[in-house]
Design a protein around this motif. Structure first.
Motif, PDB file in Angstrom:
ATOM      1  N   GLU A 156      79.252  95.202  53.881  1.00  0.00           N
ATOM      2  CA  GLU A 156      77.980  95.899  54.141  1.00  0.00           C
ATOM      3  C   GLU A 156      78.188  97.394  54.326  1.00  0.00           C
ATOM      4  OE1 GLU A 156      79.140  93.264  55.624  1.00  0.00           O
ATOM      5  OE2 GLU A 156      77.764  91.671  55.030  1.00  0.00           O
ATOM      6  N   GLN A 186      77.558  86.275  47.598  1.00  0.00           N
ATOM      7  CA  GLN A 186      77.616  87.728  47.815  1.00  0.00           C
ATOM      8  C   GLN A 186      76.416  88.419  47.145  1.00  0.00           C
ATOM      9  OE1 GLN A 186      79.991  85.605  46.846  1.00  0.00           O
ATOM     10  NE2 GLN A 186      82.049  86.465  46.928  1.00  0.00           N
ATOM     11  N   MET A 187      76.075  87.971  45.932  1.00  0.00           N
ATOM     12  CA  MET A 187      74.925  88.572  45.234  1.00  0.00           C
ATOM     13  C   MET A 187      73.640  88.334  46.026  1.00  0.00           C
ATOM     14  SD  MET A 187      75.659  87.573  41.270  1.00  0.00           S
ATOM     15  CE  MET A 187      76.837  88.521  40.303  1.00  0.00           C
ATOM     16  N   VAL A 224      78.609  87.407  63.089  1.00  0.00           N
ATOM     17  CA  VAL A 224      77.461  87.656  62.216  1.00  0.00           C
ATOM     18  C   VAL A 224      76.220  86.987  62.814  1.00  0.00           C
ATOM     19  CG1 VAL A 224      78.090  85.711  60.705  1.00  0.00           C
ATOM     20  CG2 VAL A 224      76.655  87.515  59.813  1.00  0.00           C
ATOM     21  N   LYS A 225      75.134  87.768  62.831  1.00  0.00           N
ATOM     22  CA  LYS A 225      73.860  87.264  63.368  1.00  0.00           C
ATOM     23  C   LYS A 225      72.925  86.949  62.209  1.00  0.00           C
ATOM     24  CE  LYS A 225      73.373  89.486  67.886  1.00  0.00           C
ATOM     25  NZ  LYS A 225      74.007  90.812  68.007  1.00  0.00           N
ATOM     26  N   GLY A 226      72.221  85.853  62.326  1.00  0.00           N
ATOM     27  CA  GLY A 226      71.301  85.476  61.283  1.00  0.00           C
ATOM     28  C   GLY A 226      70.083  86.378  61.231  1.00  0.00           C
ATOM     29  N   PRO A 227      69.342  86.395  60.121  1.00  0.00           N
ATOM     30  CA  PRO A 227      69.680  85.616  58.933  1.00  0.00           C
ATOM     31  C   PRO A 227      70.877  86.215  58.188  1.00  0.00           C
ATOM     32  CG  PRO A 227      67.713  86.939  58.523  1.00  0.00           C
ATOM     33  CD  PRO A 227      68.062  87.122  59.968  1.00  0.00           C
ATOM     34  N   ALA A 228      71.750  85.307  57.724  1.00  0.00           N
ATOM     35  CA  ALA A 228      72.980  85.754  57.067  1.00  0.00           C
ATOM     36  C   ALA A 228      73.462  84.683  56.098  1.00  0.00           C
ATOM     37  CB  ALA A 228      74.055  86.038  58.109  1.00  0.00           C
ATOM     38  N   GLY A 280      69.377  91.707  51.361  1.00  0.00           N
ATOM     39  CA  GLY A 280      69.643  92.687  52.418  1.00  0.00           C
ATOM     40  C   GLY A 280      70.140  92.009  53.680  1.00  0.00           C
ATOM     41  N   TRP A 281      70.922  90.948  53.490  1.00  0.00           N
ATOM     42  CA  TRP A 281      71.485  90.196  54.617  1.00  0.00           C
ATOM     43  C   TRP A 281      72.993  90.468  54.720  1.00  0.00           C
ATOM     44  CZ3 TRP A 281      69.543  84.401  54.624  1.00  0.00           C
ATOM     45  CH2 TRP A 281      68.153  84.370  54.800  1.00  0.00           C
ATOM     46  N   PRO A 282      73.545  90.299  55.898  1.00  0.00           N
ATOM     47  CA  PRO A 282      75.010  90.367  55.999  1.00  0.00           C
ATOM     48  C   PRO A 282      75.650  89.086  55.455  1.00  0.00           C
ATOM     49  CG  PRO A 282      74.051  89.932  58.149  1.00  0.00           C
ATOM     50  CD  PRO A 282      72.894  90.126  57.201  1.00  0.00           C
ATOM     51  N   GLN A 283      76.937  89.189  55.156  1.00  0.00           N
ATOM     52  CA  GLN A 283      77.649  88.039  54.602  1.00  0.00           C
ATOM     53  C   GLN A 283      78.977  87.847  55.327  1.00  0.00           C
ATOM     54  OE1 GLN A 283      78.090  89.735  50.635  1.00  0.00           O
ATOM     55  NE2 GLN A 283      80.312  89.932  50.899  1.00  0.00           N
ATOM     56  N   ALA A 319      75.135  92.956  41.920  1.00  0.00           N
ATOM     57  CA  ALA A 319      73.734  92.619  42.196  1.00  0.00           C
ATOM     58  C   ALA A 319      72.921  93.894  42.401  1.00  0.00           C
ATOM     59  CB  ALA A 319      73.634  91.711  43.417  1.00  0.00           C
ATOM     60  N   ALA A 372      73.356  87.871  49.233  1.00  0.00           N
ATOM     61  CA  ALA A 372      73.341  88.723  50.429  1.00  0.00           C
ATOM     62  C   ALA A 372      72.833  90.119  50.080  1.00  0.00           C
ATOM     63  CB  ALA A 372      74.742  88.791  51.048  1.00  0.00           C
ATOM     64  N   GLN A 373      73.314  90.646  48.964  1.00  0.00           N
ATOM     65  CA  GLN A 373      72.885  91.983  48.539  1.00  0.00           C
ATOM     66  C   GLN A 373      71.388  91.994  48.232  1.00  0.00           C
ATOM     67  OE1 GLN A 373      74.558  94.902  48.353  1.00  0.00           O
ATOM     68  NE2 GLN A 373      72.775  95.992  47.543  1.00  0.00           N
ATOM     69  N   LEU A 374      70.922  90.982  47.480  1.00  0.00           N
ATOM     70  CA  LEU A 374      69.513  90.957  47.077  1.00  0.00           C
ATOM     71  C   LEU A 374      68.585  90.807  48.282  1.00  0.00           C
ATOM     72  CD1 LEU A 374      69.717  88.688  43.873  1.00  0.00           C
ATOM     73  CD2 LEU A 374      69.541  91.189  43.960  1.00  0.00           C
ATOM     74  N   ARG A 426      73.957  93.519  61.699  1.00  0.00           N
ATOM     75  CA  ARG A 426      74.085  92.136  62.155  1.00  0.00           C
ATOM     76  C   ARG A 426      75.486  91.563  61.918  1.00  0.00           C
ATOM     77  NH1 ARG A 426      69.122  91.369  59.485  1.00  0.00           N
ATOM     78  NH2 ARG A 426      69.896  89.683  58.151  1.00  0.00           N
ATOM     79  N   ARG A 446      78.405  91.967  45.181  1.00  0.00           N
ATOM     80  CA  ARG A 446      77.310  92.737  45.801  1.00  0.00           C
ATOM     81  C   ARG A 446      77.019  93.979  44.977  1.00  0.00           C
ATOM     82  NH1 ARG A 446      76.259  91.795  51.883  1.00  0.00           N
ATOM     83  NH2 ARG A 446      74.709  93.413  51.531  1.00  0.00           N
TER      84      ARG A 446
END
Lengths: 275, 323
Positions: B75, A137-138, A176-180, A144-147, B108, A140-142, B185, B105
């Motif tokens: 998100e 989760q961290m 969910v679409k990559g990058p993820a 800017g990706w979905p999780q 972070a 993803a946040q760093l 996404r 999240r």
């Protein structure tokens, strides 16, 4: 599809009741316990392999699977085992276990991922030593990706993954679409949990993770295993969370064996007073 | 002095009971440090739900209500929590599937240390020390977080749910923050809810849990006993993996953590991962054919018997004893 799988080694989780806490509680002593891959990360690797193959012909990899681990040189056998089961290459980020916390691993992985540019990062939902459930989760946040966390099923479809997440009260499905980032739960290695776009929906995997045959173990010795210094990935190596003390859980004494149902009901009513 | 932000969890426009455990944490820290706490409600229907937590002594209720937030995704929800957290020293939520998904999240984004699934907090001067289970509950670690902001999730079973103290906290509407990068996404597809009239596993006073030995008779054997006690039904990982019980029933290190007044382990051998999820129970009853099963080492009352006979008999006898 390119998938990156972070993999942590942990003290043998099936013998976690044998961890020792020396008097004073300054450390947790896992001496005598074998190192094993964190089971959830092993499951993530299995899911990554399933997503990059046709289940009916698993020898041909349709994409690339890169495994990454943080640790000293003596953890390389864990990465070699991952290569033997089918990963294409491995990266070891040189670090001592006690110099890491989840936030630091997430910061370092972010830098590595920006360089590697995988379509997806698949990882265990938690490591079974610290039980922290945080790095994915961290990350993803760093980034800017979905999780999609706690995945029990993944189906590849039209440039996206349909992920069934195990949540309180049921199953929540995300597309969910990559990058993820996808973190996986226990049941991701059930026979019909993961389908790549080329695996027939009628196909059934063996339950659990695959084992490497001997020729693959030999071949894995020749697969690339790169070493990266932690300092090349992040200059901020300060720990956010520091452990000051450990202690064993309070012991629970075995109670009594009752002779029959009547005896049990009598004791629940009169001794435990829960009836 | 620490000011604490409690992140409430909503389900269908109501505050989930787990939130009351986070309020208990917040009261402890506010009292110990001379600070205060506020409660944040994010989601569709948050404004209506705010009234439910108005009487708990919070300094303020921060409400971000939007029809666009009908279905939770990290998100879309986390950015509002991150914005609202500014000015607080501690952000606390619950170690539920939503809390565990979102709070790392938040940590972070705030460059904050995160302590997950804590079972106690000690206020040591200006420092907070968190106790948390590790190694499948075989060790407790005491940790402190060195960053100016700390993010914490609390284990519901270890913090007695807070009771209202009266009064009415002022409510303040706050804007919903823009979704996180990458939010476009990820798309909510569906939620397949397990429908049950029973209490939630983590809220139940009595839990009846079954293992793989029950096979296809899992429900047939356990339901009458659960009915007798108004209990929730749980299961071992082996029973879930074998398909005898839905995965949502799983009790253990990686499933639900429960600490009811009374826990029945029926045909469960007692692997350490299962024990990690239930050994905080007040009274444990184990019924197993194998007298050597490790579950008997933690059980207050052990019955070595064929569960297909013993459990129905127990359901009848317990019903009769209750009168």
């Amino acid at each position: 599809m390119k998938i990156l799988v972070p993999l942590k080694r942990v003290a043998d989780p099936d013998n976690a009741n044998k961890v020792k806490i020396p008097a004073g509680g300054a450390t947790i002593d896992t001496t005598g316990l074998e190192w094993k891959p964190n089971p959830f990360d092993e499951y993530a690797l299995e899911a990554a392999l399933r997503l990059t193959e046709n289940g009916a012909s698993p020898k041909a990899r349709q994409g690339e699977v890169v495994v990454v681990s943080f640790g000293p040189k003596d953890m390389e056998p864990t990465l070699r085992s991952a290569l033997a089961t089918g990963a294409d290459r491995a990266i070891r980020v040189d670090a001592k276990d006690d110099q890491l916390d989840g936030a630091l691993v997430a910061r370092a992985l972010k830098a590595l991922i920006e360089k590697e540019k995988p379509d997806y990062v698949l990882m265990g939902k938690q490591a079974v030593d610290g039980d922290s459930n945080q790095v994915g989760q961290m990350l993803a946040q760093l980034l800017g990706w979905p999780q999609a966390t706690f995945a029990a099923t993944i189906q590849e479809e039209a440039g996206a993954l349909l992920v069934g997440r195990e949540v309180d009260g049921g199953v929540l499905t995300l597309r969910v679409k990559g990058p993820a980032i996808v973190t996986v739960d226990l049941r991701i290695v059930a026979p019909t949990s993961v389908f790549s776009k080329s695996t027939a929906r009628t196909f059934k995997y063996n339950d659990g993770v695959r084992f490497a045959p001997l020729p693959a173990i030999m071949a894995a010795k020749k697969k690339p295993l790169a070493e990266v210094k932690l300092s090349e990935l992040t200059s901020d190596t300060a720990l956010r969370v520091e452990y000051v003390k450990f202690e064993p859980p309070p012991g629970r004494q075995a109670g009594v064996k009752v002779k029959d149902v009547g005896d049990l009901v009598h004791r629940l009513k009169n001794d435990a007073k829960v009836l | 002095m620490a000011d604490i932000l409690v992140v409430a969890e909503l389900a269908e426009g109501k505050v989930k009971k787990a939130t009351h455990s986070a309020i208990t944490f917040a009261r402890q820290v506010a009292q110990g440090t001379g600070g205060s706490f506020s409660i944040l409600l994010v989601g569709a229907g948050a404004a209506g739900a705010a009234a439910e937590v108005a009487g708990f002594g919070a300094k303020a209720l921060l409400v971000a209500d939007s029809a666009a937030l009908a279905n939770y995704t990290a998100e879309r929800f986390a950015p509002t929590v991150i914005e609202a957290a500014k000015g607080f020293q501690v952000v606390v939520g619950t170690a539920t599937s939503i809390g565990k998904d979102m709070l790392p999240r938040v940590a972070a984004a705030l460059n904050a240390g995160y302590a997950n699934d804590i079972s106690a907090v000690h206020v040591d001067g200006a420092k907070l020390v968190y106790k948390r289970p590790m190694f499948a509950g075989n060790a407790f670690g005491y940790c402190s977080v060195s960053t100016p902001v700390q993010v914490v999730s609390v284990r519901q079973s270890e913090f007695t749910p807070a009771e209202p103290t009266g009064g009415a906290s002022p409510s303040q509407a706050i804007p919903v923050a823009a979704p996180a990068p990458g939010a476009d996404r990820v798309e909510f597809v569906s939620f397949d809810q397990v429908k049950t009239a029973r209490p939630a596993l983590t809220d139940a006073k009595v839990v009846v849990a079954g293992g793989r030995a029950l096979k296809e008779k899992f429900n047939e054997v356990l339901e009458p006993l659960a009915d007798t006690f108004g209990a929730a039904i749980g299961a071992s990982r082996a029973a879930c993996d074998a398909g005898y019980a839905p995965s949502d029933y799983q009790v253990g290190q990686t499933g639900k953590i429960v600490a009811p007044q009374l826990y029945f382990a029926v045909g469960i051998s007692g692997a350490i991962q299962h024990l990690a999820g239930m050994k905080g129970s007040k009274v444990i009853v184990a019924i197993n054919k194998d007298g050597e099963a490790p579950i008997f080492q933690v059980a207050d009352y052990g019955l070595v018997a064929d569960l297909f006979q013993a459990v129905p008999e127990l359901a009848r006898a317990a019903q009769a004893a209750k009168g």
